[in-house]
Scaffold this active site. Structure first.
Site, short mmCIF file in Angstrom:
data_model
loop_
_atom_site.label_atom_id
_atom_site.label_comp_id
_atom_site.label_asym_id
_atom_site.label_seq_id
_atom_site.Cartn_x
_atom_site.Cartn_y
_atom_site.Cartn_z
N ASP A 142 0.79 -1.25 0.00
CA ASP A 142 0.00 0.00 0.00
C ASP A 142 0.81 1.29 0.00
O ASP A 142 0.48 2.24 0.74
CB ASP A 142 -0.95 0.01 1.21
CG ASP A 142 -2.02 -1.08 1.13
OD1 ASP A 142 -1.91 -1.96 0.26
OD2 ASP A 142 -2.96 -1.06 1.95
N ASP B 139 -4.65 -0.80 -1.98
CA ASP B 139 -5.97 -0.58 -1.38
C ASP B 139 -6.82 0.07 -2.49
O ASP B 139 -6.40 1.06 -3.10
CB ASP B 139 -5.79 0.39 -0.19
CG ASP B 139 -6.66 0.03 1.01
OD1 ASP B 139 -7.00 -1.15 1.19
OD2 ASP B 139 -7.00 0.96 1.78
N HIS C 222 -10.71 0.93 -2.93
CA HIS C 222 -12.07 0.93 -2.39
C HIS C 222 -13.09 1.59 -3.32
O HIS C 222 -12.80 2.62 -3.94
CB HIS C 222 -12.11 1.69 -1.06
CG HIS C 222 -11.27 1.09 0.02
ND1 HIS C 222 -11.33 -0.23 0.38
CD2 HIS C 222 -10.35 1.66 0.86
CE1 HIS C 222 -10.49 -0.45 1.39
NE2 HIS C 222 -9.88 0.67 1.69
N HIS D 286 -10.38 7.05 1.48
CA HIS D 286 -9.01 6.95 0.97
C HIS D 286 -8.96 5.89 -0.13
O HIS D 286 -9.79 4.98 -0.15
CB HIS D 286 -8.05 6.56 2.10
CG HIS D 286 -8.38 5.22 2.71
ND1 HIS D 286 -9.34 5.07 3.69
CD2 HIS D 286 -7.93 3.98 2.44
CE1 HIS D 286 -9.44 3.79 4.01
NE2 HIS D 286 -8.60 3.09 3.25
N LYS E 200 -7.12 -4.86 -3.34
CA LYS E 200 -7.89 -5.37 -2.20
C LYS E 200 -8.85 -4.32 -1.69
O LYS E 200 -8.67 -3.12 -1.96
CB LYS E 200 -6.94 -5.81 -1.08
CG LYS E 200 -6.10 -4.67 -0.53
CD LYS E 200 -5.05 -5.19 0.44
CE LYS E 200 -4.20 -4.09 1.00
NZ LYS E 200 -4.91 -3.10 1.81
N CYS F 249 -2.03 -2.76 7.43
CA CYS F 249 -1.91 -3.64 6.26
C CYS F 249 -0.60 -4.42 6.21
O CYS F 249 -0.58 -5.56 5.74
CB CYS F 249 -2.16 -2.84 4.99
SG CYS F 249 -3.88 -2.28 4.91
C1 VGL Z 1 -4.71 0.77 5.56
C2 VGL Z 1 -6.25 1.78 6.92
C3 VGL Z 1 -7.21 1.63 5.96
C4 VGL Z 1 -3.30 0.32 5.35
C5 VGL Z 1 -5.68 0.60 4.60
O1 VGL Z 1 -2.83 0.29 4.21
O2 VGL Z 1 -2.63 0.00 6.37
N1 VGL Z 1 -5.01 1.35 6.72
N2 VGL Z 1 -6.94 1.04 4.80
ZN ZN Z 2 -8.40 1.03 3.24
#
Ligand code: VGL
Ligand code: ZN
Length: 235
Positions: A32, A77, A79, A112, A135, A179
């Site tokens: 990420d 990530d 979403h 995010h 993901k 993550c």
């Molecule tokens: C993450 C919070 C929400 C991460 C992803 O990459 O650690 N943290 N989504």
């Molecule tokens: Zn996230």
């Protein structure tokens, strides 16, 4: 005399071959490293210590690992706008509130890494990456792990690593306490040896990051302070 020479050469080649095969194939998972998690890109969920120097350090380390012959995988990530982890999708809630979602604690984050937005982009040279595993696409479930979401739905990560013959993974990125932690722990569960690199990772909060490091250690994960190609081979 000549036959002895051939015998010796063949024996030496077999020893080298056996040694090379015994060395476990290593893959790298960069977790990420995306605009929204960084100060560098003024991200909506910018994690402490994610300035340009950090991104440069990650890029440089990733280049060295690729040059050493290790395939590089990245998680992303990714979403939908209506994702259940966004506080904006829960009227009356604010960022970092914790709710129960499908019986589990869920931190509510600022929106995010929304699909196809600049903040979701991976901040690494795409040419470095052998595969990107997305993901968090299911609006109902969060997915800190690169291997599966909180509903238990698997990503392609394990399949991809197995196809490439990977036995050991080197993991680093953002965030140490979310993550990176979840991906590293699931890699152990899936049967991989795991090395986590602390100084190439950044956490949301110091206390949860320390807890995550301790937990990873207790599950047999080797924590390296910095990238060390020799230690990666021998650990
Ligand atoms: C993450 C919070 C929400 C991460 C992803 O990459 O650690 N943290 N989504
Ligand atoms: Zn996230």
């Amino acid at each position: 005399m000549k036959r002895w020479g051939v015998f010796c050469i063949v024996t030496i080649l077999m020893l080298i071959g056996g040694w090379a095969m015994a060395a476990e194939k290593i893959g790298v998972i960069v977790v990420d490293v995306q605009g929204d998690f960084t100060k560098f890109k003024n991200g909506s969920l910018a994690v402490e210590g994610t300035d340009e120097a950090y991104i440069k350090a990650v890029e440089e380390a990733t280049r060295r690992l690729k040059s050493a012959g290790y395939p590089i995988y990245a998680t992303q990530d990714w979403h939908p706008k209506n994702h259940a982890s966004f506080f904006t999708n829960h009227p009356g809630k604010k960022a970092f509130d914790v709710i129960k979602l499908h019986g589990k604690d869920q931190v509510l984050w600022p929106p995010h890494c929304v699909q196809n937005t600049p903040g979701a982009e991976i901040l690494l040279d795409q040419k470095l990456l052998k595969a990107v595993v997305k993901k968090g696409m299911d609006p109902q479930y969060d997915s800190y792990s690169g291997f599966q979401d909180d509903g238990g739905k698997k990503t392609d990560m394990d399949k991809i690593l197995k196809k490439d013959g990977i036995k050991k993974v080197v993991v680093y990125g953002i965030a140490t306490d979310y993550c990176v932690r979840a991906t590293a722990l699931d890699a152990v569960t899936a049967g991989y040896k795991v090395i986590m690199i602390k100084n190439l990772s950044r956490g949301v909060a110091p206390d949860t990051s320390q807890k995550a490091i301790d937990e990873m250690k207790s599950r047999g994960i080797v924590i390296l302070e910095d990238l060390d190609l020799e230690k990666i081979k021998t650990n």
